[in-house]
Write a protein that holds these residues in place. Structure first.
Motif, PDB file in Angstrom:
ATOM      1  N   VAL A  39      36.072  43.638  25.605  1.00  0.00           N
ATOM      2  CA  VAL A  39      36.545  44.367  26.742  1.00  0.00           C
ATOM      3  C   VAL A  39      37.178  43.732  27.778  1.00  0.00           C
ATOM      4  O   VAL A  39      38.423  44.206  28.261  1.00  0.00           O
ATOM      5  CB  VAL A  39      35.358  44.766  27.411  1.00  0.00           C
ATOM      6  N   LEU A  40      37.316  42.301  27.716  1.00  0.00           N
ATOM      7  CA  LEU A  40      37.998  41.456  28.690  1.00  0.00           C
ATOM      8  C   LEU A  40      39.390  41.591  28.221  1.00  0.00           C
ATOM      9  O   LEU A  40      40.101  41.461  29.289  1.00  0.00           O
ATOM     10  CB  LEU A  40      37.484  40.206  28.682  1.00  0.00           C
ATOM     11  N   LEU A  41      39.838  41.960  27.076  1.00  0.00           N
ATOM     12  CA  LEU A  41      41.192  41.775  26.924  1.00  0.00           C
ATOM     13  C   LEU A  41      42.078  43.286  27.408  1.00  0.00           C
ATOM     14  O   LEU A  41      43.203  43.219  27.420  1.00  0.00           O
ATOM     15  CB  LEU A  41      41.496  41.927  24.984  1.00  0.00           C
ATOM     16  N   MET A  42      41.245  43.961  27.806  1.00  0.00           N
ATOM     17  CA  MET A  42      41.880  45.495  28.059  1.00  0.00           C
ATOM     18  C   MET A  42      42.080  45.503  29.839  1.00  0.00           C
ATOM     19  O   MET A  42      41.524  44.761  30.520  1.00  0.00           O
ATOM     20  CB  MET A  42      40.779  46.725  27.757  1.00  0.00           C
ATOM     21  N   LYS A  43      43.167  46.229  30.027  1.00  0.00           N
ATOM     22  CA  LYS A  43      43.553  46.363  31.243  1.00  0.00           C
ATOM     23  C   LYS A  43      42.997  47.811  32.116  1.00  0.00           C
ATOM     24  O   LYS A  43      42.724  48.423  31.223  1.00  0.00           O
ATOM     25  CB  LYS A  43      45.081  46.545  31.324  1.00  0.00           C
TER      26      LYS A  43
END
Length: 525
Positions: free
Chosen positions: A509-513
């Motif tokens: 999830v951390l990869l998403m803006k």
């Protein structure tokens, strides 16, 4: 400049309350998703009444999934080619007529043929309705819209078996198909009245990408057959399955290479350059895998190990639907107040916890042991579905929306088919492993075995069997006990695996803006 353009464009279209549009597209989606699972329970009846084997009757499911999988990724392109409203009308009309013909089918081969048409018509409904919805609502309200739409996607597959079981028991399997007709007619009327094409959907003048469509159809079709039939045919022990998998792999690799090179591809894969979108699409595949994988495991558990009849097993799955039903709109409403990525991560952790709870169950599990983890899992699906869709589509331009939603829905369905295939085959494999481990301990020299067998034998001789028969029956009973324990252990293994998958997915999830909101909290137009 963009604002005045938007106002001018909006002037050309009648103002319609977006919730009316939501209801119009939701009906169609709900009906289409319902039809992926509504037939499951009635397969034995269909087989019986059309004098076919249950194995042959499973093609009623496979054929629908195959044509569905072929049309899904083409939807964005088809909408540009025919116009979105026209495609939506064609899909719902085709689906409704095919449903009538399925209910009417005099033979299995005709039923399968009509199911192919039904699946092809239905394939466009999910991405189309999602694209229509995302555009009908301003970005700030998209969470609510997706919460509403998610109800159809998550509650329908759970209602399917209950409705299918009830209709089949009370009337006949044909009603499983006839029930679509009134819904279809209502959808057609609402679509005609309330849904209009946005100005930027133009009839594309560029040539038709026949090569792309061909490779996609062959690749997706072959892959779907492999996933649906692999377990029965024992995967690679079967030449046919291995051949189909090679064909699917070759066709899809060629397809990707070709689509990235040509000017007007039928599926625009460049959308994956957007990191948020590609991460979201991957996470949606995992959600599909785990959701459908565990959705198929529980009824098998309830029916084979706890002896629930089909309808009862259907009802035992209801808490998950109930949880989603309550959570989806709730998440849609609270989403603007939180960072949707936090909601999404909490959804993954919550879902993992419920799968872990399933992996701790045993043969003494009662109704409530199934009820609570399922209910919480239903709630977690709200936290997964709504933010995931909204974040993933956050940075996609309106022109790309149709293409992006069709690829996104395709991956969810592919994840689901793979999840079902993997769950059922892992179940079978692990059961064999546990059987051999457990039977190794069941020897005449093992004190406990001796006591159990002795007890079973004396009970049977007391009931008037001679000692040889008693010994045989005792062994059979013992084998039954061992087999059930092995089955339980293999269920728990698969649930543990699904738990680990969700835990590993959460950090991605951390990869998403974060989805864009304009300054001052005013929704962008």
């Amino acid at each position: 400049g963009t604002h005045s353009m938007a106002v001018a464009a909006r002037g050309a279209q009648p103002q319609i309350n977006p919730w009316i549009i939501a209801i119009a597209v939701m009906f169609g989606t709900f009906m289409e998703v319902l039809d992926t699972t509504v037939v499951n329970v009635s397969l034995p009846h269909i087989a019986g009444s059309l004098s076919a084997t249950v194995d042959e009757a499973t093609w009623v499911l496979t054929s629908y999934l195959v044509s569905n999988a072929i049309i899904l990724p083409l939807t964005g392109w088809l909408a540009n080619f025919f116009g979105r409203k026209r495609l939506l009308m064609m899909s719902v009309t085709g689906f409704t007529i095919a449903s009538f013909l399925c209910g009417f089918a005099p033979s299995l081969s005709l039923l399968i043929f009509f199911r192919v048409i039904q699946g092809a018509a239905g394939g466009a409904l999910q991405p189309l309705s999602q694209a229509v919805l995302l555009e009908a609502f301003p970005p700030a309200d998209r969470g609510k819209a997706m919460g509403f739409w998610g109800l159809g996607i998550v509650v329908a597959p759970i209602l399917g078996p209950v409705l299918g079981g009830w209709l089949t028991d009370a009337y006949s399997w044909r009603w499983v198909f006839y029930i679509n007709i009134p819904v279809g007619i209502a959808t057609i009327v609402m679509t005609q009245l309330f849904i209009f094409d946005p100005p930027y959907i133009r009839r594309s003048s560029s040539g038709v990408d026949y090569w792309g469509i061909g490779m996609l159809a062959v690749g997706m079709g072959a892959l779907q057959v492999v996933l649906d039939k692999g377990q029965q045919a024992d995967w690679f022990a079967s030449r046919g399955i291995a051949g189909l998998l090679l064909l699917a792999g070759a066709a899809l690799i060629a397809f990707v290479a070709y689509e990235l090179r040509i000017h007007a591809p039928v599926v625009d894969l460049r959308v994956f350059k957007d990191r948020t979108y590609s991460t979201g699409a991957f996470l949606m595949t995992v959600v599909g895998f785990v959701l459908y994988g565990s959705l198929v495991l529980l009824p098998i558990w309830l029916q084979t190990l706890l002896g629930y009849p089909a309808l009862q097993a259907g009802f035992a799955l209801a808490p998950r639907g109930l949880g989603s039903f309550l959570a989806m709109p709730f998440v849609g409403i609270i989403m603007p107040k939180f960072d949707p990525r936090k909601l999404l991560a909490s959804g993954f952790l919550l879902a993992a916890a419920t799968l872990f709870a399933f992996s701790r169950l045993n043969l003494n599990a009662g109704y409530w042991d199934f009820f609570w983890p399922q209910f919480v899992q239903g709630v977690s699906l709200g936290f997964l579905f709504v933010p995931l869709t909204t974040i993933t589509m956050g940075s996609i331009s309106r022109e790309q929306m149709g293409n992006a939603t069709s690829v996104f829905n395709l991956l969810r369905n592919l994840g689901g088919s793979t999840g079902i295939a993997m769950a059922t085959s892992l179940l079978a494999r692990h059961q064999q492993v546990h059987m051999s481990v457990l039977t190794a301990n069941v020897t005449p020299y093992n004190l406990r075995t001796h006591l159990v067998l002795g007890g079973l034998q004396s009970a049977m001789t007391a009931h008037g069997s001679d000692s040889a028969t008693a010994a045989r029956k005792g062994l059979a009973a013992l084998f039954g006990i061992v087999e059930r324990q092995a089955t339980v252990l293999s269920f728990l293994d698969v649930f543990q695996l699904l738990t680990i998958m969700f835990l590993l997915a959460a950090p991605l999830v951390l990869l998403m803006k974060k989805p864009p909101k304009s300054a001052g909290g005013m929704p962008m137009h």
